[in-house]
Design a protein around this motif. Structure first.
Motif, PDB file in Angstrom:
ATOM      1  N   ALA A 117      37.796  52.424  47.197  1.00 48.10           N
ATOM      2  CA  ALA A 117      38.932  51.736  46.590  1.00 48.10           C
ATOM      3  C   ALA A 117      38.620  50.252  46.396  1.00 48.10           C
ATOM      4  N   ILE A 118      38.013  49.627  47.400  1.00 52.09           N
ATOM      5  CA  ILE A 118      37.637  48.215  47.294  1.00 52.09           C
ATOM      6  C   ILE A 118      36.623  48.021  46.163  1.00 52.09           C
ATOM      7  N   TYR A 119      35.642  48.912  46.119  1.00 56.09           N
ATOM      8  CA  TYR A 119      34.596  48.794  45.099  1.00 56.09           C
ATOM      9  C   TYR A 119      35.177  48.894  43.690  1.00 56.09           C
ATOM     10  N   PHE A 120      35.983  49.920  43.437  1.00 60.15           N
ATOM     11  CA  PHE A 120      36.537  50.088  42.086  1.00 60.15           C
ATOM     12  C   PHE A 120      37.552  48.997  41.762  1.00 60.15           C
ATOM     13  N   HIS A 121      38.281  48.542  42.762  1.00 61.49           N
ATOM     14  CA  HIS A 121      39.233  47.445  42.531  1.00 61.49           C
ATOM     15  C   HIS A 121      38.495  46.185  42.085  1.00 61.49           C
ATOM     16  N   LEU A 122      37.400  45.868  42.781  1.00 60.51           N
ATOM     17  CA  LEU A 122      36.616  44.687  42.422  1.00 60.51           C
ATOM     18  C   LEU A 122      35.893  44.878  41.091  1.00 60.51           C
ATOM     19  N   ALA A 123      35.353  46.078  40.878  1.00 64.50           N
ATOM     20  CA  ALA A 123      34.658  46.345  39.615  1.00 64.50           C
ATOM     21  C   ALA A 123      35.607  46.198  38.441  1.00 64.50           C
ATOM     22  N   ASN A 124      36.833  46.652  38.602  1.00 59.77           N
ATOM     23  CA  ASN A 124      37.816  46.522  37.532  1.00 59.77           C
ATOM     24  C   ASN A 124      38.159  45.056  37.280  1.00 59.77           C
ATOM     25  N   LYS A 125      38.297  44.288  38.355  1.00 59.06           N
ATOM     26  CA  LYS A 125      38.599  42.862  38.203  1.00 59.06           C
ATOM     27  C   LYS A 125      37.504  42.151  37.414  1.00 59.06           C
TER      28      LYS A 125
ATOM     29  N   PHE B 145      45.436  47.944  44.109  1.00 53.31           N
ATOM     30  CA  PHE B 145      44.528  48.514  45.103  1.00 53.31           C
ATOM     31  C   PHE B 145      44.991  49.899  45.546  1.00 53.31           C
ATOM     32  N   GLY B 146      46.308  50.073  45.696  1.00 56.62           N
ATOM     33  CA  GLY B 146      46.838  51.378  46.106  1.00 56.62           C
ATOM     34  C   GLY B 146      46.492  52.469  45.102  1.00 56.62           C
ATOM     35  N   GLN B 147      46.514  52.122  43.836  1.00 62.38           N
ATOM     36  CA  GLN B 147      46.130  53.100  42.815  1.00 62.38           C
ATOM     37  C   GLN B 147      44.662  53.493  42.951  1.00 62.38           C
ATOM     38  N   TRP B 148      43.817  52.527  43.309  1.00 61.83           N
ATOM     39  CA  TRP B 148      42.394  52.851  43.472  1.00 61.83           C
ATOM     40  C   TRP B 148      42.153  53.693  44.716  1.00 61.83           C
ATOM     41  N   PHE B 149      42.949  53.497  45.755  1.00 61.84           N
ATOM     42  CA  PHE B 149      42.821  54.370  46.930  1.00 61.84           C
ATOM     43  C   PHE B 149      43.235  55.788  46.545  1.00 61.84           C
TER      44      PHE B 149
END
Length: 234
Positions: A109-117, A126-130
């Motif tokens: 979730a952290i990885y995809f959240h940062l990659a999207n940013k 972040f909750g959506q990525w989890f």
């Protein structure tokens, strides 16, 4: 089907049969993460609870000792025999299943959240990525079911825990022995992982609007680095 009639149970079917539709709906229903998360954990815990009640445990202890490097085997054997028992192994395994599942989903979730940013800036929390991590990993239940089939159909109860990875690259292609440096590498990579990466690639593209090429690179990059560097060091 009317849009508001789509349920979490539809998503469980569609994540296999129609992943694009499922991932679109999952994005809008963040609280659905509980369903794949709990099913994945409970099914894995049931597998190991059955396994440790079924396996020839004395054989498993000696097999564990046999896998210790020869130079350390004699010194470690008594400690392993004293520590290993079905209840202890089950307790530690169940704790590991729960903790590692949550940690892996959190890292993803952290990885995809940062990659999207960095890459698209799409408005995704972040909750959506989890939720994304939990659902794209849900197909892992098929690996667990394959392990159950192996246990139910085996004519011996002398099966190592690594052999429960029925769909691993080692079981299907490499067939490396347990003392080979490729054994753990091949046992850690399964067909289910490739399925999950495909779902992540599709989902990232649909959620962020990124191209499939960019989405595939983002989804696969950590895995390529981890297993590529690991293979290079063998």
């Amino acid at each position: 089907m009317a849009e508001n009639s789509y349920s979490v149970f539809n998503a469980m079917v569609d994540i296999v049969a129609s992943p694009g539709r499922a991932l679109d709906e999952i994005k809008k229903n963040t609280r659905w993460f509980w369903f794949p998360l709990l099913i994945t954990i409970v099914l894995a815990c049931c597998l190991f609870a059955y396994y440790y009640s079924w396996v020839d445990f004395e054989w498993l202890v000696e097999e564990t000792i046999r896998q210790i490097p020869a130079e350390d085997r004699a010194a470690s054997a008594d400690a392993v025999r004293g520590f290993m028992n079905p209840n202890t192994q089950l307790m530690f395994t169940l704790i590991a299943v729960v903790v590692m599942t949550l940690v892996i989903y959190l890292i993803e979730a952290i990885y995809f959240h940062l990659a999207n940013k960095v890459t698209t800036g799409a408005d995704i929390g972040f909750g959506q990525w989890f939720n994304f991590a939990a659902w794209t990993a849900f197909v892992g239940v098929f690996g667990t079911l394959a392990a159950f089939v192996l246990l139910f159909t085996s004519d011996t109860n002398q099966i190592a825990t690594q052999d429960l990875q029925v769909l691993s690259i080692n079981n299907l292609i490499l067939n490396a022995p347990s003392d080979s440096p490729w054994f753990t590498w091949g046992s850690s990579l399964t067909l289910i992982n490739f399925w999950m990466l495909a779902l992540m690639s599709i989902g990232y593209a649909r959620w962020t609007g990124a191209s499939m090429v960019k989405s595939t690179i983002i989804a696969c990059l950590p895995w390529v680095l981890i297993f590529g560097i690991w293979a290079a060091t063998i």
